[in-house]
Design a protein around this motif. Structure first.
Motif, PDB file in Angstrom:
ATOM      1  N   ILE A 229       1.129  -0.974   0.457  1.00  0.00           N
ATOM      2  CA  ILE A 229      -0.267  -0.042   0.041  1.00  0.00           C
ATOM      3  C   ILE A 229       0.807   1.276  -0.049  1.00  0.00           C
ATOM      4  N   ALA A 230      -0.066   2.742  -0.320  1.00  0.00           N
ATOM      5  CA  ALA A 230       1.147   3.949  -1.024  1.00  0.00           C
ATOM      6  C   ALA A 230       1.535   4.156   1.091  1.00  0.00           C
ATOM      7  N   SER A 231       0.098   3.980   1.881  1.00  0.00           N
ATOM      8  CA  SER A 231       0.274   5.055   3.231  1.00  0.00           C
ATOM      9  C   SER A 231      -0.522   3.910   3.792  1.00  0.00           C
ATOM     10  N   PRO A 232      -0.541   4.969   5.895  1.00  0.00           N
ATOM     11  CA  PRO A 232      -0.715   3.980   6.305  1.00  0.00           C
ATOM     12  C   PRO A 232      -2.959   4.888   6.841  1.00  0.00           C
ATOM     13  N   ARG A 233      -2.578   5.834   5.739  1.00  0.00           N
ATOM     14  CA  ARG A 233      -3.975   5.982   5.167  1.00  0.00           C
ATOM     15  C   ARG A 233      -4.568   5.037   4.449  1.00  0.00           C
ATOM     16  N   ASP A 234      -4.366   4.929   3.520  1.00  0.00           N
ATOM     17  CA  ASP A 234      -5.104   3.988   2.883  1.00  0.00           C
ATOM     18  C   ASP A 234      -5.079   2.296   3.769  1.00  0.00           C
ATOM     19  N   ALA A 235      -4.540   2.428   4.703  1.00  0.00           N
ATOM     20  CA  ALA A 235      -3.992   0.986   5.270  1.00  0.00           C
ATOM     21  C   ALA A 235      -5.529   1.177   6.383  1.00  0.00           C
ATOM     22  N   LEU A 236      -5.863   2.108   6.915  1.00  0.00           N
ATOM     23  CA  LEU A 236      -6.886   2.587   7.880  1.00  0.00           C
ATOM     24  C   LEU A 236      -8.237   2.271   6.855  1.00  0.00           C
ATOM     25  N   ALA A 237      -7.927   2.942   5.476  1.00  0.00           N
ATOM     26  CA  ALA A 237      -9.127   2.734   4.622  1.00  0.00           C
ATOM     27  C   ALA A 237      -9.409   1.285   4.360  1.00  0.00           C
ATOM     28  N   LEU A 238      -8.578   0.622   4.287  1.00  0.00           N
ATOM     29  CA  LEU A 238      -8.160  -0.683   3.366  1.00  0.00           C
ATOM     30  C   LEU A 238      -8.880  -1.506   4.802  1.00  0.00           C
ATOM     31  N   PHE A 239      -8.331  -1.469   6.293  1.00  0.00           N
ATOM     32  CA  PHE A 239      -9.309  -1.522   7.482  1.00  0.00           C
ATOM     33  C   PHE A 239     -10.472  -1.753   7.310  1.00  0.00           C
ATOM     34  N   SER A 240     -11.106  -0.589   7.490  1.00  0.00           N
ATOM     35  CA  SER A 240     -12.430  -0.131   7.751  1.00  0.00           C
ATOM     36  C   SER A 240     -13.575  -0.764   6.426  1.00  0.00           C
ATOM     37  N   ARG A 241     -12.853  -1.157   5.458  1.00  0.00           N
ATOM     38  CA  ARG A 241     -13.753  -1.924   4.510  1.00  0.00           C
ATOM     39  C   ARG A 241     -13.496  -3.096   5.003  1.00  0.00           C
ATOM     40  N   ALA A 242     -12.184  -3.649   4.975  1.00  0.00           N
ATOM     41  CA  ALA A 242     -12.490  -5.392   5.565  1.00  0.00           C
ATOM     42  C   ALA A 242     -13.533  -5.510   7.255  1.00  0.00           C
ATOM     43  N   ARG A 243     -12.939  -4.412   7.520  1.00  0.00           N
ATOM     44  CA  ARG A 243     -14.029  -5.381   8.474  1.00  0.00           C
ATOM     45  C   ARG A 243     -15.343  -4.912   8.746  1.00  0.00           C
ATOM     46  N   ALA A 244     -15.887  -3.910   7.878  1.00  0.00           N
ATOM     47  CA  ALA A 244     -17.189  -4.114   7.421  1.00  0.00           C
ATOM     48  C   ALA A 244     -17.490  -4.745   6.513  1.00  0.00           C
ATOM     49  N   ARG A 245     -16.992  -6.072   5.863  1.00  0.00           N
ATOM     50  CA  ARG A 245     -17.605  -6.763   5.250  1.00  0.00           C
ATOM     51  C   ARG A 245     -17.325  -8.225   5.956  1.00  0.00           C
ATOM     52  N   ALA A 246     -16.171  -8.121   6.717  1.00  0.00           N
ATOM     53  CA  ALA A 246     -15.973  -9.571   7.080  1.00  0.00           C
ATOM     54  C   ALA A 246     -16.477  -9.819   8.514  1.00  0.00           C
ATOM     55  N   GLY A 247     -16.798  -8.726   9.380  1.00  0.00           N
ATOM     56  CA  GLY A 247     -16.417  -8.598  10.597  1.00  0.00           C
ATOM     57  C   GLY A 247     -16.363  -9.392  11.864  1.00  0.00           C
ATOM     58  N   ALA A 248     -16.489 -10.237  12.090  1.00  0.00           N
ATOM     59  CA  ALA A 248     -15.435 -10.816  13.432  1.00  0.00           C
ATOM     60  C   ALA A 248     -14.603 -11.935  12.613  1.00  0.00           C
ATOM     61  N   MET A 249     -14.796 -12.366  11.300  1.00  0.00           N
ATOM     62  CA  MET A 249     -13.442 -13.255  10.738  1.00  0.00           C
ATOM     63  C   MET A 249     -12.775 -12.214  10.320  1.00  0.00           C
ATOM     64  N   LEU A 250     -12.187 -11.094  10.650  1.00  0.00           N
ATOM     65  CA  LEU A 250     -11.086 -10.939  10.136  1.00  0.00           C
ATOM     66  C   LEU A 250     -10.671 -10.508  11.941  1.00  0.00           C
ATOM     67  N   THR A 251     -10.055 -11.434  11.624  1.00  0.00           N
ATOM     68  CA  THR A 251      -8.644 -11.888  13.122  1.00  0.00           C
ATOM     69  C   THR A 251      -7.003 -10.907  12.706  1.00  0.00           C
ATOM     70  N   LEU A 303     -14.048 -14.615   0.523  1.00  0.00           N
ATOM     71  CA  LEU A 303     -14.746 -12.996   0.986  1.00  0.00           C
ATOM     72  C   LEU A 303     -12.959 -12.467   0.640  1.00  0.00           C
ATOM     73  N   MET A 304     -11.691 -13.072   1.017  1.00  0.00           N
ATOM     74  CA  MET A 304     -10.532 -12.084   1.590  1.00  0.00           C
ATOM     75  C   MET A 304     -10.618 -11.925  -0.477  1.00  0.00           C
ATOM     76  N   GLU A 305     -10.563 -12.450  -1.364  1.00  0.00           N
ATOM     77  CA  GLU A 305     -10.927 -11.154  -3.430  1.00  0.00           C
ATOM     78  C   GLU A 305     -11.549 -10.850  -3.379  1.00  0.00           C
ATOM     79  N   THR A 306     -12.697 -10.950  -2.403  1.00  0.00           N
ATOM     80  CA  THR A 306     -13.851  -9.922  -2.969  1.00  0.00           C
ATOM     81  C   THR A 306     -12.895  -8.606  -1.779  1.00  0.00           C
ATOM     82  N   ILE A 307     -12.690  -8.524  -0.642  1.00  0.00           N
ATOM     83  CA  ILE A 307     -12.273  -7.462  -0.146  1.00  0.00           C
ATOM     84  C   ILE A 307     -11.246  -6.960  -1.044  1.00  0.00           C
ATOM     85  N   LEU A 308      -9.893  -6.946  -1.478  1.00  0.00           N
ATOM     86  CA  LEU A 308      -8.732  -6.899  -2.110  1.00  0.00           C
ATOM     87  C   LEU A 308      -9.104  -6.910  -3.689  1.00  0.00           C
ATOM     88  N   GLY A 309     -10.180  -7.402  -3.980  1.00  0.00           N
ATOM     89  CA  GLY A 309     -10.446  -6.644  -5.724  1.00  0.00           C
ATOM     90  C   GLY A 309     -10.810  -5.408  -5.618  1.00  0.00           C
TER      91      GLY A 309
END
Length: 474
Positions: A229-251, A303-309
């Motif tokens: 990734i380019a920056s921690p800001r992009d990491a935060l945006a990715l985390f937000s998306r992943a948590r919303a998509r995966a919920g408790a499955m994001l370990t 789900l991982m492929e969906t989140i990353l895509g």
């Protein structure tokens, strides 16, 4: 050095073979692994039962002797190392290493304090269960030390800190009395929850000799991705998306800088860069599920492929690799878990174990990196850690070719700078490593007078003779 007559009863309690006095035998117990603390002791005691621990503390408390409890000696704030007065006695819990019981139906296990974290993982797996506390040092750290320091690790996002994983404790008090608290109850609302006082107390209130731990269903499907990734800001945006998509499955959701990955690849045996082109930052993301495979794809894989895509389409991910095997998943995690260890190979490293609100991580990193680079031109910031819970290990390696001692002499100044920025964001100067001796003088800067008074009153109530770990935390 304590009088020989006072030490003799302690030797009798554990037996001569478990009372170490020769320099060659005591040396491993007297040095912190980063060499920040080196101490002296008249004897290292290795009790083999809780009753021996109780007898040791009863004699010590009555005789004015001081005891320093020690687990696997993997602590990072010096709390487990005696001082250089040669008066503090080391009490090693390594021989208390039995798995007393596994209650698979009740999803709990009872273990002694000297069990390594890896042994607990293995025992849980044999029972088709899962214990989630995961640390880079799990082959040598012991659960008693994990409990005493309220260890965090890479699974806090999904399962919580150590205090969230403990159902009951057996504790020996400083005067030798035993708290019989090995209850596996999920609900017990009978007054003060005393076990929580011992968890995170760093051996200052009592010595944990056994614990009832929570177990969880073993993940049936698990997928790990390593993304550039380019920056921690992009990491935060990715985390937000992943948590919303995966919920408790994001370990798992770990953040690493390019320089940290370079250190790991350079110094970890068998390590390699998972991606073809370099990125400024990286995220290691893990999804877990209790659902079995359905056809060729696991639910976590889909789900991982969906989140990353979706993240790639949004410009948040530059490149990513999905682990194709258990071995490759372990290799990805090896890069992350080895990141603390490899910094030793790059010279002096000034450490900060801090946390800020998750949403503030990018802004904190921007400000703190700029600040330390201005303070020490040429230094190499290596901030990495648990993006999902806001805990960043903000480590700073010395400039290439710099004098190590001269760089480390600036430890306090750099700590003050970084901690000031942490507090500006409403964070903590010790997210998971504790206070020990390293951060003791900083407590007054982050705790109110009322909080400090309550802490001192608790210490005095449990240990009026200051027998256990004197000078640590307070």
């Amino acid at each position: 050095m304590p009088d020989t007559a006072l030490l003799a009863p302690l030797v009798d309690i554990v037996g001569a073979r478990n009372a170490l006095v020769a320099a060659s035998d005591t040396a491993p117990y007297l040095r912190e692994w980063r060499d920040l603390y080196v101490g002296k002791t008249p004897v290292v005691l290795r009790p083999g039962s809780r009753d021996e621990v109780a007898a040791i503390l009863s004699h010590a408390d009555a005789s004015g002797l001081k005891i320093v409890p020690q687990g696997g000696n993997t602590g990072l704030v010096g709390g487990q190392i005696p001082d250089d007065s040669a008066t503090e006695i080391v009490l090693s819990l390594g021989r208390l290493n039995r798995i007393r019981e596994i209650d698979a139906e009740g999803f709990s296990m009872t273990v002694e304090a000297g069990c390594t974290l890896q042994a607990i993982h293995d025992a849980a797996a044999e029972a088709d269960r899962f214990f989630p506390l995961t640390l880079g040092s799990q082959g040598s750290c012991q659960i008693g030390g994990n409990i005493a320091t309220n260890a965090g690790g890479t699974a806090v996002l999904a399962y919580g800190n150590t205090r969230d994983l403990v159902l009951g404790l057996e504790v020996v008090l400083p005067d030798g009395r035993i708290v019989e608290g090995l209850r596996g109850l999920r609900k017990d609302n009978t007054g003060y929850d005393l076990k929580q006082l011992f968890i995170g107390s760093e051996g200052t209130l009592g010595i944990v000799t056994a614990a009832v731990l929570k177990l969880f269903p073993r993940p049936r499907a698990q997928d790990v991705a390593f993304a550039g990734i380019a920056s921690p800001r992009d990491a935060l945006a990715l985390f937000s998306r992943a948590r919303a998509r995966a919920g408790a499955m994001l370990t798992g959701f770990e953040l690493m800088p390019r320089v940290g990955l370079e250190f790991s690849v350079r110094h970890l045996a068998g390590a390699r860069d998972p991606l073809q082109a370099p990125s400024p930052w990286y995220v290691l993301m893990e999804l877990s599920s209790g659902t079995e495979e359905d056809g060729s794809e696991t639910p976590t894989r889909t789900l991982m492929e969906t989140i990353l895509g979706e993240a790639y389409e949004a410009g948040l991910v530059e490149d990513a690799a999905l682990a194709e095997s258990v071995a490759q998943s372990a290799a990805f995690w090896h890069l992350r878990h080895g990141m603390s260890e490899v910094q030793r190979e790059e010279g002096g490293s000034i450490k900060h174990d801090v946390s800020v609100p998750v949403a503030s991580v990018p802004a904190f990193l921007e400000e703190a990196i700029a600040a330390v680079e201005a303070l020490v031109p040429g230094c190499r910031p290596v901030p990495f850690g648990h993006m999902g819970d806001g805990n960043i290990h903000f480590n700073v390696s010395q400039p290439i070719g710099a004098d190590k001692a001269a760089f480390l002499a600036g430890w306090d100044e750099m700590n003050a700078l970084v901690h000031g920025i942490v507090l500006k964001f409403g964070g903590s100067i010790s997210a998971e490593h504790g206070i020990g001796r390293l951060k003791r003088e900083l407590l007054a800067e982050v705790k109110s007078p009322v909080e400090l008074e309550l802490m001192r009153r608790i210490k005095a109530a449990f240990d009026p003779n200051n027998t256990l770990n004197p000078g640590r935390v307070l």
